[in-house]
Design an enzyme around this catalytic site. Structure first.
Site, PDB file in Angstrom:
ATOM      1  N   ASP A 215      36.914  44.747  46.982  1.00  0.00           N
ATOM      2  CA  ASP A 215      36.009  43.898  46.848  1.00  0.00           C
ATOM      3  C   ASP A 215      35.992  42.959  45.576  1.00  0.00           C
ATOM      4  OD1 ASP A 215      33.025  42.894  46.821  1.00  0.00           O
ATOM      5  OD2 ASP A 215      32.911  44.045  48.700  1.00  0.00           O
ATOM      6  N   HIS A 238      38.228  40.449  45.586  1.00  0.00           N
ATOM      7  CA  HIS A 238      37.554  39.116  45.758  1.00  0.00           C
ATOM      8  C   HIS A 238      37.266  38.235  44.502  1.00  0.00           C
ATOM      9  CE1 HIS A 238      35.686  41.071  49.789  1.00  0.00           C
ATOM     10  NE2 HIS A 238      36.818  41.041  49.692  1.00  0.00           N
TER      11      HIS A 238
END
Length: 393
Positions: A215, A238
């Site tokens: 993430d 991310h």
């Protein structure tokens, strides 16, 4: 009388200086990788916390199995407690061992140092399949590896966080918090394993950290001021994000953030600001700088997204109430894979103002011709190199 006075002074100052080393092995830890050593760790903390002088907690090399562990203050130890962490800590995979929702928690401390060569292994691979929060609004959050709450004047240095069940680090309501020389590691497909999430904090420094996760490498939430992030190696993951913001009523402003001198490789996003489309109350993001950042094979290099709705189930797509202003992107360079290099989708209610783009050089590496940029509700100034060309609202 003089001798008695000297004796009393000796006893007094000796008591004030009382502290020293506190070893978890001397408080019952087995370090066999099978026995839950949580009580031994908490007993060691209690002894160190109640000492009247500087205290050092020793966690020597060895494998320690742990359920939830709470290191809570306030402590008498002056000026600080140091945890020398050289062991390999394994989180239990039985979720019943985490009634409070986190694994290792430091709370209400002042002058804490956590350093060493040790590892916090969340053993998340056995649990990740239970993470259904994208589909289930009533989901139960999985344990965070290390949670810091009201941990003022804190230093974290040298340790490794591995395969957290949820976020690796959560830092909230803390002042003067410094992180250096960490490794944060989880597979690129591990769910919700943000490297570091920081919110409601001031005077935060995060430097020289290697983050590979599933993430956001670093996510910066509401209520932040005076934050410096530098020399980050990010990927997979991310990218580095401010937000998401504007999800809950009464969120505090974000101001005075610098993200610089970092490399982001193979991530979904590069640098991003995101806020919910249907935010319930107004807030602001201002005085933010992204500078000297290298992006390598990143899908979406530069993003401002004020229509954020990851579940796709946001009712009434009203304009975001998060006002974004005075954001600079300087010397951002590298390669990208998506159709759009720069996405600036700002709120109709609060258009982005005072955006500055200086020396942007992003080369397309996709399989077909790429669109340059996409923007809406933006007021921006451009200078120096602009590849792709400036966005036209």
């Amino acid at each position: 009388m003089l001798k008695l006075a000297l004796l009393l002074c000796f006893i007094y100052f000796n008591g004030i200086a009382q502290g020293g080393n506190f070893n978890v092995m001397e408080n019952g830890a087995k370090a066999d990788g099978k026995t839950d050593d949580a009580k031994a760790f908490e007993a060691t903390w209690k002894a160190a916390c109640e000492s009247s002088g500087p205290a050092t907690i020793l966690i020597p090399k060895g494998t320690y199995l742990l359920g939830a562990v709470k290191f809570h203050g306030p402590c008498k130890a002056v000026p600080r407690i140091t945890i020398k962490m050289d062991g390999y800590l394994k989180a239990d995979t039985n979720l019943n061992k985490f009634p409070s929702g986190d694994w290792v928690t430091f709370a209400w401390t002042n002058g804490l140092t956590v350093s060493g060569t040790g590892t916090f292994d969340g053993q998340g691979a056995a649990i990740w399949h239970l993470n259904d929060c994208q589909q289930n609004e009533k989901c139960k959050l999985l344990p965070v590896n290390l949670k810091f709450v009201s941990a003022n004047n804190t230093v974290v240095n040298g340790i490794t966080s591995l395969n957290s069940k949820n976020f690796h680090f959560g830092v909230v309501e803390s002042h003067k918090f410094r992180v250096t020389n960490l490794k944060i590691v989880a597979p690129g497909d591990s769910p919700n394993t943000d490297g570091m999430h920081v919110e409601r904090c001031s005077d935060v420094t995060i430097q020289n950290v290697q983050i590979a996760t599933g993430d956001d490498c670093i996510s910066l939430g509401q209520g932040l001021s005076n934050v410096l992030i530098s020399s980050i190696t990010c990927g997979p993951g991310h990218g580095i994000s401010i937000g998401s913001l504007g999800k809950y009523p009464g969120e505090k402003d974000v101001t005075g953030l610098i993200i610089r001198d970092s490399t982001i490789t193979g991530t979904m996003n590069g640098v991003r600001i995101k806020s919910w489309a249907n935010s319930p109350s107004p807030s602001a993001v201002s005085n933010v700088t992204f500078e000297n950042i290298v992006l390598k094979e990143v899908s979406n290099p530069i993003i401002i997204d004020q229509l954020y709705c990851p579940s796709g189930r946001c009712a009434n797509q009203v304009p975001s109430l998060v006002k974004i202003s005075d954001v600079s992107f300087k010397n951002i360079r590298g390669t990208y894979l998506s159709d759009v290099a720069v996405t600036l989708h700002c709120s109709l209610g609060f258009p982005c103002q005072g955006l500055k783009f200086q020396d942007i050089n992003l080369q397309y590496r996709g399989g077909r011709a790429a669109a340059a940029s996409s923007c809406m509700n933006v007021k921006a100034v451009y200078s120096g190199t602009q590849v792709p060309g400036p966005c036209v609202a």
